[in-house]
Design an enzyme around this catalytic site. Structure first.
Site, PDB file in Angstrom:
ATOM      1  N   LYS A 181       7.534  -3.083 -15.229  1.00  0.00           N
ATOM      2  CA  LYS A 181       6.232  -3.307 -14.613  1.00  0.00           C
ATOM      3  C   LYS A 181       6.669  -1.979 -13.151  1.00  0.00           C
ATOM      4  CE  LYS A 181       4.000  -4.408 -11.180  1.00  0.00           C
ATOM      5  NZ  LYS A 181       3.262  -2.998 -11.017  1.00  0.00           N
ATOM      6  N   GLU A 256      16.305  -6.408  -4.769  1.00  0.00           N
ATOM      7  CA  GLU A 256      16.669  -5.491  -3.847  1.00  0.00           C
ATOM      8  C   GLU A 256      15.410  -5.040  -3.010  1.00  0.00           C
ATOM      9  OE1 GLU A 256      17.032  -2.249  -1.931  1.00  0.00           O
ATOM     10  OE2 GLU A 256      17.233  -0.903  -3.673  1.00  0.00           O
ATOM     11  N   CYS A 290      14.925   2.622   0.629  1.00  0.00           N
ATOM     12  CA  CYS A 290      15.804   1.575   1.746  1.00  0.00           C
ATOM     13  C   CYS A 290      16.554   1.457   2.326  1.00  0.00           C
ATOM     14  CB  CYS A 290      15.626   0.642   0.487  1.00  0.00           C
ATOM     15  SG  CYS A 290      16.374   0.924  -1.135  1.00  0.00           S
ATOM     16  N   GLU A 389      10.350  -2.004   9.347  1.00  0.00           N
ATOM     17  CA  GLU A 389      10.805  -0.642   8.276  1.00  0.00           C
ATOM     18  C   GLU A 389       9.803  -0.112   8.748  1.00  0.00           C
ATOM     19  OE1 GLU A 389      10.851  -2.230   3.965  1.00  0.00           O
ATOM     20  OE2 GLU A 389      12.755  -0.782   3.824  1.00  0.00           O
TER      21      GLU A 389
HETATM   22  P1  NAI Z   1       5.463  -3.878  -2.932  1.00  0.00           P
HETATM   23  O1  NAI Z   1       6.565  -4.270  -2.381  1.00  0.00           O
HETATM   24  O2  NAI Z   1       4.795  -5.114  -2.410  1.00  0.00           O
HETATM   25  O3  NAI Z   1       5.142  -3.235  -3.982  1.00  0.00           O
HETATM   26  C1  NAI Z   1       6.748  -2.901  -4.567  1.00  0.00           C
HETATM   27  C2  NAI Z   1       6.132  -3.457  -6.272  1.00  0.00           C
HETATM   28  O4  NAI Z   1       5.788  -5.110  -6.631  1.00  0.00           O
HETATM   29  C3  NAI Z   1       4.958  -2.667  -7.189  1.00  0.00           C
HETATM   30  O5  NAI Z   1       5.833  -2.723  -8.643  1.00  0.00           O
HETATM   31  C4  NAI Z   1       3.873  -3.820  -6.900  1.00  0.00           C
HETATM   32  O6  NAI Z   1       3.376  -3.569  -7.887  1.00  0.00           O
HETATM   33  C5  NAI Z   1       4.960  -5.521  -7.427  1.00  0.00           C
HETATM   34  N1  NAI Z   1       4.291  -6.347  -6.364  1.00  0.00           N
HETATM   35  C6  NAI Z   1       3.553  -6.372  -5.907  1.00  0.00           C
HETATM   36  N2  NAI Z   1       3.069  -7.803  -5.113  1.00  0.00           N
HETATM   37  C7  NAI Z   1       3.308  -8.656  -6.095  1.00  0.00           C
HETATM   38  C8  NAI Z   1       3.507  -9.447  -6.576  1.00  0.00           C
HETATM   39  N3  NAI Z   1       2.548 -10.684  -5.943  1.00  0.00           N
HETATM   40  N4  NAI Z   1       3.904  -9.620  -7.737  1.00  0.00           N
HETATM   41  C9  NAI Z   1       4.664  -9.068  -8.418  1.00  0.00           C
HETATM   42  N5  NAI Z   1       4.877  -8.525  -8.104  1.00  0.00           N
HETATM   43  C10 NAI Z   1       4.025  -7.864  -7.380  1.00  0.00           C
HETATM   44  O7  NAI Z   1       5.709  -2.897  -1.664  1.00  0.00           O
HETATM   45  P2  NAI Z   1       4.296  -2.252  -1.262  1.00  0.00           P
HETATM   46  O8  NAI Z   1       3.433  -2.518  -0.777  1.00  0.00           O
HETATM   47  O9  NAI Z   1       3.922  -0.975  -2.301  1.00  0.00           O
HETATM   48  O10 NAI Z   1       4.668  -0.815   0.389  1.00  0.00           O
HETATM   49  C11 NAI Z   1       4.134  -1.528   1.396  1.00  0.00           C
HETATM   50  C12 NAI Z   1       5.458  -1.578   2.144  1.00  0.00           C
HETATM   51  O11 NAI Z   1       7.399  -1.978   2.027  1.00  0.00           O
HETATM   52  C13 NAI Z   1       6.051  -0.203   2.334  1.00  0.00           C
HETATM   53  O12 NAI Z   1       5.510   0.520   3.246  1.00  0.00           O
HETATM   54  C14 NAI Z   1       7.351  -0.503   3.324  1.00  0.00           C
HETATM   55  O13 NAI Z   1       7.734  -0.729   3.784  1.00  0.00           O
HETATM   56  C15 NAI Z   1       8.456  -1.331   1.772  1.00  0.00           C
HETATM   57  N6  NAI Z   1       8.864  -1.076   0.668  1.00  0.00           N
HETATM   58  C16 NAI Z   1       9.871  -1.247   0.377  1.00  0.00           C
HETATM   59  C17 NAI Z   1      10.855  -0.870  -0.442  1.00  0.00           C
HETATM   60  C18 NAI Z   1      12.259  -0.680  -0.344  1.00  0.00           C
HETATM   61  O14 NAI Z   1      13.104  -0.102  -1.414  1.00  0.00           O
HETATM   62  N7  NAI Z   1      13.371  -1.167   0.230  1.00  0.00           N
HETATM   63  C19 NAI Z   1       9.996  -0.308  -1.977  1.00  0.00           C
HETATM   64  C20 NAI Z   1       9.005  -0.292  -1.717  1.00  0.00           C
HETATM   65  C21 NAI Z   1       8.265  -0.427  -0.856  1.00  0.00           C
END
Ligand code: NAI
Ligand code: MG
Length: 495
Positions: A181, A256, A290, A389
C-alpha cells in the site's frame, strides 16, 4: 515527461493479480503536484474488499513463487532493475511531479537507489542458506530458511519508489508474495512501475499494489487473517498503532520509523566539508528524510566560524522549480506537511530559538506551491524543535563543550536511527561510534547509503534491519530439522 506536457490528470487503477482494476466501492481520490497545486492523477481508492482481493491473489501466487529456484528469482529481479534503469528519466520526472523534490535528486538518489536495490537483492536471493549443527551422534540437524508467506507492506511519501524498492527487493528475493500500500499522497510511480513488474516476467499475483488511505486500506492489510507479516515505514506513532493491531493475529512486524539524528562537529574536523555536508544532511529532500541530520551539535571552540560557513552556504542553496535540473530544493510534499513544518517554525520562535536564516514560505513566482526556505535556528537541548521530528528543512543547532557532553546530548532523544560525527581524531571517532545509540553512525560523511549495509533503528526508530543480507531475515522463517540416522543410539525414552 515534464509539468508542461501533462495536460490531463492520469487515471490510475489498483494492481491486482497482474491487472489494473477499479475499486469495488467505485471511489477514487486525487493526487496533487505540490509545486503548483494542480491535480495530476485520479486514483482508484482501495479499501478492505480490495485488500482482500489482493491478498487472495498473493496467496494464490505464493506456492509457485516460493518454489522457484533462487537463480530464477534473481534473473527476474535483475530484469526489473534493467527496465527501471532504462526508464529512469521518465520515472524521475514523475517522482518530482508528485513529490516536489528536485529532478537532480529524483534521478540520482531516488532512481539510483531503487535500481541498485533490486540489483543487490537479485544477488542476495542466491545467498539464502541455513546451517548444519553438530548434535549427539546418530543424529543430523540443520536449519533451512523458508519465505514467511504473504507480506503486507505500507510505505510513506518521502521517497516513494525507493521505499517500494526497499520493501519489494528483500521480500521477493526471499520468495514472499506482496500486497503493497503506497502513501495516499504519492501512488503514481509505483503504479507505473507495476507495468515493469509485468514486463520483467514476474508472475501475476506476486506483487499487488493497492493505493488507498492508512485508516482504511492500511488497517485492512494489518488486520487480514491471511497476511503473515507487515513491514512498515512511516511515523513512529503509526508504527505503534500497527504493532498493537498486528498483535491480534500475532503477525510478524518490522518497522522503520522516525528519527532526529544528531550530527556532531568536533573542533578538529574539516570545517568546510563538515559545514556543506551538514547543510545537505538536513536539507536533502526538503528535510523530509527519516535520517535527516536535524540536530546539529557544534563544539563551542569553533562555533562562530563554523556557523558562519554553514549559514553562508545555506543561504546560497537554490530553491525553485523541481523540474529544473539546476534546482537544489523543491516543494514539500503536501499541504498537511507544509502546515506542520510552518507550525514548528512558529514553535521555535515562541520557544525563544534564534532564527539565523530562512523561516518563511517562498513567495513570488512560487507562491502557489509549497516551498519553504532552508531554515536554521540556534536552539537549546530541550526545545521542541530540537527534540521532535519536524520532517522539513529546519535545523536546530546546539553548542557542546567536550566529548562527554556531546554523547549526553546526542543520546537524549527518543529516536535512534542515524547519527554522524566529524573529527580528524581516530580516538574521538571510535569513542563516539561506541557510545552513540543509533542504527547508523556516519564518520566524516552523511547520507551515504549502501545496499550491502544494514539500515534501521535503535530505540523508538524501529524494529529490524532493512538492507544488507540481514534484510532477508525480515522475510524468512527458520525451520530446524533433526533426523535420526538410524544408528540405534539410545535416546531418553529408553527405546
Ligand atoms: P504515516 O505514518 O501516517 O503514513 C505512512 C504510511 O502509513 C502511509 O502509507 C499511510 O497511509 C499509512 N498509514 C497511516 N495510518 C495507518 C494505519 N492506522 N494503519 C495502517 N497504515 C497506516 O505518516 P504521515 O501521516 O504521512 O506523516 C506524518 C508525519 O510522520 C510526518 O510529518 C513525519 O514527521 C513522519 N513521517 C516519518 C517518516 C520517516 O520515514 N521517518 C515517513 C513518513 C512520515
Ligand atoms: Mg498519518
Amino acid at each position: 515527461m515534464t509539468t508542461e506536457t501533462l495536460t490531463q490528470p492520469m487515471e490510475l487503477g489498483i494492481f491486482i493479480d497482474g491487472k489494473f482494476e477499479n475499486s469495488l466501492s467505485g471511489k477514487t481520490f486525487k493526487v496533487y503536484n505540490p509545486a503548483t497545486g494542480e491535480v495530476i492523477a485520479n486514483v482508484q481508492e482501495g479499501d478492505r474488499e480490495d485488500i482482500n482481493r489482493a491478498v487472495m491473489a498473493a496467496r494464490k501466487a505464493f506456492g509457485a513463487w516460493s518454489e522457484m529456484p533462487a537463480a530464477g528469482r534473481s534473473i527476474l529481479l535483475n530484469k526489473l532493475a534493467d527496465l527501471l534503469e532504462a526508464k529512469k528519466e521518465e520515472f524521475a520526472a514523475l517522482e518530482s511531479l508528485n513529490t516536489g523534490k528536485p529532478m537532480v535528486e529524483s534521478l540520482f538518489v531516488d532512481m539510483g537507489l531503487a535500481v541498485d536495490c533490486f540489483r543487490f537483492f537479485a544477488s542476495a536471493s542466491r545467498l539464502i542458506r541455513g546451517e548444519t549443527i553438530p548434535v549427539p551422534s546418530g543424529h543430523f540437524a540443520y536449519t533451512m530458511k523458508e519465505p514467511i508467506g504473504v507480506v503486507g507492506q505500507i510505505i510513506p511519501w518521502n521517497f516513494p519508489l525507493t521505499m517500494a524498492a526497499w520493501k519489494l527487493g528483500p521480500a521477493l528475493a526471499a520468495g514472499c508474495t506482496v500486497v503493497l500500500k503506497p502513501a495516499e499522497q504519492t501512488p503514481i510511480t509505483i503504479l507505473k512501475f507495476a507495468e515493469l513488474i509485468t514486463e520483467a516476467g514476474i508472475p501475476q499475483g506476486v506483487v499487488n499494489i493497492v493505493p488507498g488511505f492508512g485508516e482504511t486500506a492500511g488497517a485492512a492489510l494489518v488486520d487480514h487473517e491471511d497476511v503473515d507479516k507487515i513491514a512498515f515505514t512511516g511515523e513512529t506513532k503509526t508504527g505503534k498503532l500497527i504493532m498493537e493491531r498486528a498483535a491480534k493475529t500475532l503477525k510478524k512486524v518490522s518497522l522503520e520509523l522516525g528519527g532526529k539524528a544528531p550530527n556532531i562537529i568536533f573542533e578538529d574536523a574539516d570545517l568546510d566539508m563538515a559545514a556543506k555536508t551538514s547543510a545537505w544532511a538536513v536539507f536533502l529532500n526538503q528535510g523530509q528524510a527519516c535520517v535527516s541530520g536535524s540536530r546539529l551539535y557544534v563544539q563551542e571552540s569553533i562555533y562562530p566560524q563554523f556557523m558562519e560557513k554553514l549559514v553562508d552556504y545555506s543561504k546560497k542553496i537554490r530553491v525553485g522549480n523541481p523540474m529544473e535540473m539546476s534546482t537544489q530544493i523543491g516543494a514539500v510534499s503536501s499541504q498537511e506537511q507544509f502546515d506542520k513544518i510552518m507550525s514548528y517554525i512558529e514553535i521555535g520562535k515562541e520557544e525563544g530559538a534564534k532564527l539565523l536564516t530562512g523561516g518563511n514560505k517562498v513567495g513570488g513566482e512560487f507562491s502557489k506551491g509549497l516551498f519553504i526556505e532552508p531554515t536554521i535556528f540556534e536552539a537549546t537541548q530541550k526545545m521542541r524543535i530540537n527534540q521532535e521530528e519536524v520532517f522539513g528543512p529546519v535545523l536546530s543547532v546546539v553548542k557542546f563543550k567536550d566529548l562527554n557532553e556531546a554523547v549526553e546530548l546526542a543520546n537524549d532523544n527518543q529516536y535512534g536511527l542515524a547519527s554522524a560525527v566529524w573529527t580528524s581524531n581516530l580516538l574521538t571517532a571510535n569513542t563516539m561510534i561506541k557510545k552513540i545509540k543509533a542504527g547508523t553512525v556516519w564518520v566524516n560523511t552523511y547520507n551515504f547509503i549502501c545496499h550491502e549495509v544494514p539500515f534501521g533503528g535503535y530505540k523508538q526508530s524501529g524494529i529490524g534491519r532493512e538492507m544488507g543480507l540481514q534484510a532477508l531475515d525480515l522475510y524468512l522463517e527458520t525451520k530446524s530439522v533433526i533426523v535420526d540416522m538410524g544408528a540405534n543410539t539410545p535416546n531418553w525414552y529408553g527405546l
